[in-house]
Design a protein around this motif. Structure first.
Motif, PDB file in Angstrom:
ATOM      1  N   PRO A 113       0.830  -1.205   0.000  1.00 38.41           N
ATOM      2  CA  PRO A 113       0.000   0.000   0.000  1.00 38.41           C
ATOM      3  C   PRO A 113       0.865   1.256   0.000  1.00 38.41           C
ATOM      4  O   PRO A 113       1.917   1.292   0.626  1.00 38.41           O
ATOM      5  N   THR A 114       0.432   2.270  -0.729  1.00 35.76           N
ATOM      6  CA  THR A 114       1.141   3.543  -0.756  1.00 35.76           C
ATOM      7  C   THR A 114       0.532   4.497   0.266  1.00 35.76           C
ATOM      8  O   THR A 114      -0.424   4.149   0.962  1.00 35.76           O
ATOM      9  N   ASN A 132     -10.281   4.544   0.173  1.00 38.72           N
ATOM     10  CA  ASN A 132      -9.562   3.300  -0.109  1.00 38.72           C
ATOM     11  C   ASN A 132      -8.088   3.565  -0.400  1.00 38.72           C
ATOM     12  O   ASN A 132      -7.751   4.475  -1.154  1.00 38.72           O
ATOM     13  N   ALA A 133      -7.223   2.759   0.193  1.00 39.05           N
ATOM     14  CA  ALA A 133      -5.792   2.873  -0.079  1.00 39.05           C
ATOM     15  C   ALA A 133      -5.505   2.491  -1.526  1.00 39.05           C
ATOM     16  O   ALA A 133      -6.180   1.638  -2.105  1.00 39.05           O
ATOM     17  N   LEU A 134      -4.513   3.140  -2.108  1.00 40.42           N
ATOM     18  CA  LEU A 134      -4.016   2.753  -3.425  1.00 40.42           C
ATOM     19  C   LEU A 134      -2.750   1.936  -3.223  1.00 40.42           C
ATOM     20  O   LEU A 134      -1.799   2.393  -2.599  1.00 40.42           O
ATOM     21  N   TYR A 135      -2.739   0.709  -3.753  1.00 41.15           N
ATOM     22  CA  TYR A 135      -1.591  -0.173  -3.636  1.00 41.15           C
ATOM     23  C   TYR A 135      -0.682  -0.013  -4.853  1.00 41.15           C
ATOM     24  O   TYR A 135      -1.147   0.273  -5.959  1.00 41.15           O
ATOM     25  N   LYS A 189      -9.945  -3.565  -3.502  1.00 41.06           N
ATOM     26  CA  LYS A 189      -8.536  -3.180  -3.413  1.00 41.06           C
ATOM     27  C   LYS A 189      -8.098  -2.592  -4.747  1.00 41.06           C
ATOM     28  O   LYS A 189      -8.273  -3.236  -5.794  1.00 41.06           O
ATOM     29  N   PHE A 190      -7.511  -1.410  -4.717  1.00 46.89           N
ATOM     30  CA  PHE A 190      -7.102  -0.695  -5.924  1.00 46.89           C
ATOM     31  C   PHE A 190      -5.581  -0.728  -6.072  1.00 46.89           C
ATOM     32  O   PHE A 190      -4.841  -0.552  -5.092  1.00 46.89           O
TER      33      PHE A 190
END
Length: 270
Positions: A113-114, A132-135, A189-190
């Motif tokens: 995750p970033t 939502n976290a950006l991976y 999940k993105f």
């Protein structure tokens, strides 16, 4: 019998013997435990986090085992000694293989995750997936954003492996925004970018021991991995048991003396 070694060398065989004995006891316990008991012991703390984030996903116990060769839908778990000096985003990475055929392979890193969320990236701070976290999905494909989920009711999505789907953004937005909806943003999940291999490259890397190809429960691919009590890389190796569990134990024993890149976050330790 004299073998030319100094007295100090006598310590090494004793330590080696202790390790073999320890491992024998460990394997014996593994044989006595059921898969459900092993999963509960290994993933207990992570499951508590998952139950709070995504109760629907937490209904099944996780499992994982090594397979002979990479295939679509499997996980690639990086060998601990790999990627320490270069491409460090692959160190202790867990990758889901989305495509694998004669033309090559592609996948996404599940545990990077970033510091960015989708609201920042999309420019829609009030959107359904804004928090939502950006991976970081890999080092290929500038500007590419994809997303995974476990919702069979998302229209336009493609099933990657049983119960795991890719795509269907418009339908996902509608489901999350419906009045009284039980569909939660954390079920998605993105990923920015992806990993890619030329024809035959992934097979060659697995044969050289760069990656362990592993079949695993869908929950391990779909869950959010931010601030997990036990990093995903370690959890999967322990679920596999045997030699891979030993590798995880040694890696995290070493971590008591030095801080490795064994984190499930690019910006803060998991």
């Amino acid at each position: 019998m004299e073998d030319g070694r100094g007295d100090g060398d006598d310590v090494a065989p004793a330590l080696e013997s202790d390790w073999r004995e320890f491992r024998a006891r460990l394997l014996a316990r593994e044989r006595e435990a059921t898969p459900e008991e092993r999963a509960s012991a290994i993933s207990e703390e992570n499951m508590k986090v998952l139950e709070a984030q995504n109760p629907r996903l937490a209904q099944a116990k996780p499992w994982a085992h090594v397979i002979a060769a990479p295939e679509k839908g499997c996980l690639l778990v990086a060998a601990d000694q790999e990627f320490r000096m270069s491409q460090q985003y692959f160190h202790q990475a867990v990758i889901l293989v989305l495509e694998h055929h004669e033309n090559g392979s592609m996948g996404i890193i599940l545990n990077r995750p970033t510091q960015y969320n989708m609201g920042y990236v999309s420019g829609e701070p009030s959107g359904p997936f804004a928090e939502n976290a950006l991976y970081f999905g890999g080092d290929v494909g500038d500007g590419t954003v994809s997303f995974l989920h476990g919702r069979e009711d998302v229209k336009g999505s493609v099933e990657v492996l049983p119960g795991v789907y890719l795509g269907g953004y418009e339908s996902a937005c509608e489901l999350v925004q419906q009045d009284g909806s039980t569909c939660h943003p954390d079920e998605f999940k993105f990923f920015a970018r992806y990993c890619g291999w030329a024809p035959g490259q992934l097979e060659s890397e697995c044969e050289r021991g760069v990656w362990y190809p592993i079949a695993a429960a869908k929950e391990l691919s779909l869950k959010q991995v931010i601030q997990l009590p036990k990093p995903l890389w370690r959890e999967i190796l322990e679920l596999c048991g045997g030699e891979l569990a030993d590798i995880a134990a040694r890696a995290y024993q070493d971590a008591t003396d030095e801080s490795p890149l064994s984190v499930d976050n690019l910006d803060e330790e998991n």
